[in-house]
Each structure stands twice: as structure tokens, then as C-alpha cells.
Design an enzyme around this catalytic site. Structure first.
Site: not given
Length: 402
Positions: A95, A191, A359
Site C-alpha cells: 500500500s 480504510y 500474516n
């Protein structure tokens, strides 16, 4: 012990086993209002070692400060070959891509091709059911559009395996979002990757070119970012790179090599490839006023509160660190990589850190601590009673992570 490769690149002197590099064409910036604490290089190194102990195969950090470069690289770039990771290795930035995308649109605003407070519907008629949502709300995550990655990656590994080879159109991703009700009314921060898919559609509609062409002509080439690419829907990272590893959903299951994928599920929300050097160059140029007009940079930096220590502007986040220093940039989470890329408001000190796993919330929070070492130095305070700084991965912010 993890493999350690620490570099300290400076105009004078050596620390921690060094290489000396002469840096050319260092841009001048406005004088900061107060001197920053000296970086804590030992603390930075310690955070990277901790990330390796928590499951990251490799971790890299680079600090650019007034022409002086500090770097550390630990662990391996490839678990199979056991090649030592390098500060020069490329990786997927997730991002952090959103900041690049926002810059392109703000440049178009500078050129009079776009108005931030105009509705998206003016440029993309009929795309969104609410025709009052503005470009500003899209870039600031204030549209309320549901984040399609919440359902796409509700189960991390199966979700990834389902999409890693797929190619989506922008419209297909937006349609996935529109199957769900809005998460908030326009104007409230929420978001969502959907916003920056819409941003990509705006770029292509307003310019008549691919986003790759616009990234290259407006940012990559002018800044000479030789490690930065947008290869969608290609699956390979060009040149020397660190492989990324997705932690499994089941405890003690093996890591999954997630390096090769189309990144089509993200595109202008997260598909750029770069390096620590290039990200620092980009943020220094942006915050130093070299990519947009002063007026548009001020728009990017107009923050709404996200938490007690975070704000978000237009494709740009702010972090308020424990020593009182505020830094500007973005986090990036994509399968196999955690990235923090931030700089001081004047751009004079920029910092990027990446761990080659995802993760794994323990690693995510540990990597956040590298910013404290980089910007607060030994003044960094440990908030022992505080909850983890990061509660989710920004590829699916609505999903709670353990």
C-alpha cells in the site's frame, strides 16, 4: 544466529562494519524547526533481529539523513538458496503504492485536469451509486466504499491462492465492493483498497494512458528510481530481489513463497515494486516539494485523525512517535512483505524498513518499532501497557488478526 549484513554509508567515519559512499546531488530542503534525535542504530538492528526470531526470513532497513546513509540487512533473501538479503534487494511495497497513485492525481489537479472536490461521477459517470462521492474522499479513504479485500482474504492463504494468478479489471474489483453496503457515510475515515482502484481508473480516464506510463513519466524516470516498477499483470519481480513468504493460517505449517503473483487484486492500491533506497528518494522528493505544487502538497498533508497517534491525508499517513516527532509516509502490506516508509515533514530524514513475511502480527508490530529507533533514537519510549500498534494488515483492514 540470523545472517547479519550491516552497512553504514557516510561522508566520514565508519560504524558497525562499514562501506564508505560519496553521495552526489543531495537536494536542499527547508531547515527543520528543531533538531531530530540521533538515530539509534543498535536499537534498529535489534528490531530486525527480533523480526527474524518471530518468523521473518529476512529484514532490511535504510535511513537517509542529510546525505548520510545508514543501513542494515539481516537474514536471507531466498530460503531455498540461502542467499543473504541485501539493502539493494527489490520487493513488493504493497500500500505504499497509494502514495504514488495520489501524487499522480495531485499532479493532474495542478494541471487543471482534476478538481479534488468534484464528484467522481464527473469523470467516471455511473461508476458509483452515490454520485456525490468526491475525489478528495476517495484519496482520503473517506468514501465509505467497502473494501473488497475483506472478503477476498477472509481466509488468508486460500484467498491468496485463489487470486495470485488471476487478472482483474478495475471495474470487476469495484463491483466486488459494491456488492456490500457502505461501511460509513462519506466524510468518515474508513480504510479501503477500493478507493485506490477508483483512483487508478481516474488516472487512465484523465490521461488516456496506462497507469504504468503515468507512474514512469511522472515519478519513476524524473527521480531516477531504477529499482521501481509497475509490472501488472506480470508476476515476476525484475532483477535482484528478496522473496516474500506468507505465514500460514495454521500454526506450525510451513511458510508459503508468495513472491510470484499478478498483483491484479490490488493494482493502483498496492502493486508497485521498489527498494529501500528508491522509497526514501521518493518520500524525500515528495515532502521536499519536488513532485507537486506547494498547494497540492498541503492538501496531501491535511490529516484526519485515525487514532491517538495516527492521521491520514490524501494517500499519505502521519505517525506521531513516542519522542514527539511526527513522520509522514505509508505502510505497505502484501503477501510476503511488511513495509514501513516514512520521512520527516521536510523530507530531510527518510526511512524504509521491510520484513519478508506477512500474516504475522508480531513481526508487523516489531517493524513499527524500527521507526522509533530511526527517528527518536535512544529517546524512544517503550509503552509496555499499550496494545499493539498494528491491529490488522492493510490488505484487509476489516479482518481482525491474532
Amino acid at each position: 544466529m540470523p545472517r547479519v549484513n550491516v552497512t553504514h554509508l557516510a561522508s566520514k567515519g565508519t560504524v558497525l562494519g562499514t562501506v564508505v559512499l560519496s553521495l552526489l546531488a543531495v537536494p536542499s530542503y527547508a531547515t527543520p524547526t528543531a533538531p531530530l534525535p540521533k538515530p539509534d542504530l543498535i536499537g534498529l538492528q535489534s528490531h530486525l533481529v527480533t523480526a527474524l526470531k518471530q518468523g521473518a526470513p529476512g529484514a532490511v532497513a535504510r535511513l537517509d539523513d542529510h546525505g548520510r546513509v545508514e543501513g542494515a540487512a539481516m537474514g536471507v533473501a531466498d530460503r531455498r538458496s540461502r542467499r543473504t538479503i541485501s539493502p539493494a534487494d527489490r520487493f513488493r511495497i504493497g500500500s505504499v503504492t497509494k502514495t504514488f497513485t495520489a501524487v499522480v492525481l495531485l499532479q493532474l489537479a495542478d494541471e487543471g485536469k482534476l478538481r479534488l472536490d468534484a464528484p467522481v461521477d464527473r469523470y467516471l459517470p455511473g461508476l458509483l451509486p452515490d454520485r456525490t462521492i468526491t475525489v478528495r474522499e476517495i484519496l482520503g479513504h473517506r468514501s465509505g466504499l467497502y473494501d473488497y479485500t475483506n472478503t477476498m482474504f477472509a481466509k488468508t492463504v486460500p484467498g491468496f491462492q485463489e487470486v495470485r494468478g488471476k487478472v482483474f479489471t478495475y471495474r470487476e474489483l469495484v463491483e466486488r465492493s459494491l456488492r456490500h453496503p457502505r461501511t460509513s457515510a462519506p466524510g468518515a475515515f474508513s480504510y479501503s483498497n477500493t478507493n485506490f482502484v477508483v483512483a487508478g481508473m481516474l488516472i487512465e480516464k484523465l490521461t488516456g494512458h496506462s497507469v504504468r506510463t503515468e507512474y514512469e513519466n511522472r515519478i519513476f524516470k524524473p527521480l531516477k528510481l531504477r529499482d521501481t516498477f509497475y509490472v501488472h499483470p506480470g508476476t515476476q519481480i525484475p532483477g535482484r530481489h528478496a522473496r516474500g513468504y506468507l505465514a500460514p493460517d495454521q500454526k506450525d505449517a510451513p511458510l508459503i513463497d508468495a513472491t510470484e503473483q499478478t498483483m491484479s487484486w490490488a493494482q493502483t492500491a498496492g502493486a508497485i515494486i521498489s527498494s529501500t533506497r528508491d522509497l526514501n528518494t521518493f518520500l524525500s522528493a515528495l515532502l521536499g516539494g519536488r513532485l507537486t505544487s506547494p498547494a497540492q502538497l498541503r492538501q496531501m498533508e491535511r490529516m484526519v485523525p485515525v487514532s491517538s497517534t495516527q492521521g491520514y491525508g490524501l494517500g499519505l499517513g502521519r505517525r506521531d512517535l513516542s519522542c514527539g516527532v511526527s513522520v509522514y509516509g505509508h505502510t505497505g502490506v502484501v503477501q510476503g512483505y511488511y513495509t514501513y516508509a516514512f520521512a520527516t515533514k521536510d523530507g530531510r530524514r527518510s526511512f524504509t524498513a521491510v520484513a519478508t513475511t506477512s500474516n504475522n502480527v508480531a513481526v508487523l508490530n516489531t517493524m513499527q518499532g524500527t521507526m522509533e529507533s530511526a527517528f527518536c533514537g535512544k529517546q524512544a519510549k517503550v509503552r509496555r501497557a499499550a496494545p499493539p500498534v498494528e491491529r490488522h494488515e492493510d490488505i484487509a483492514p476489516g479482518i481482525a488478526r491474532n
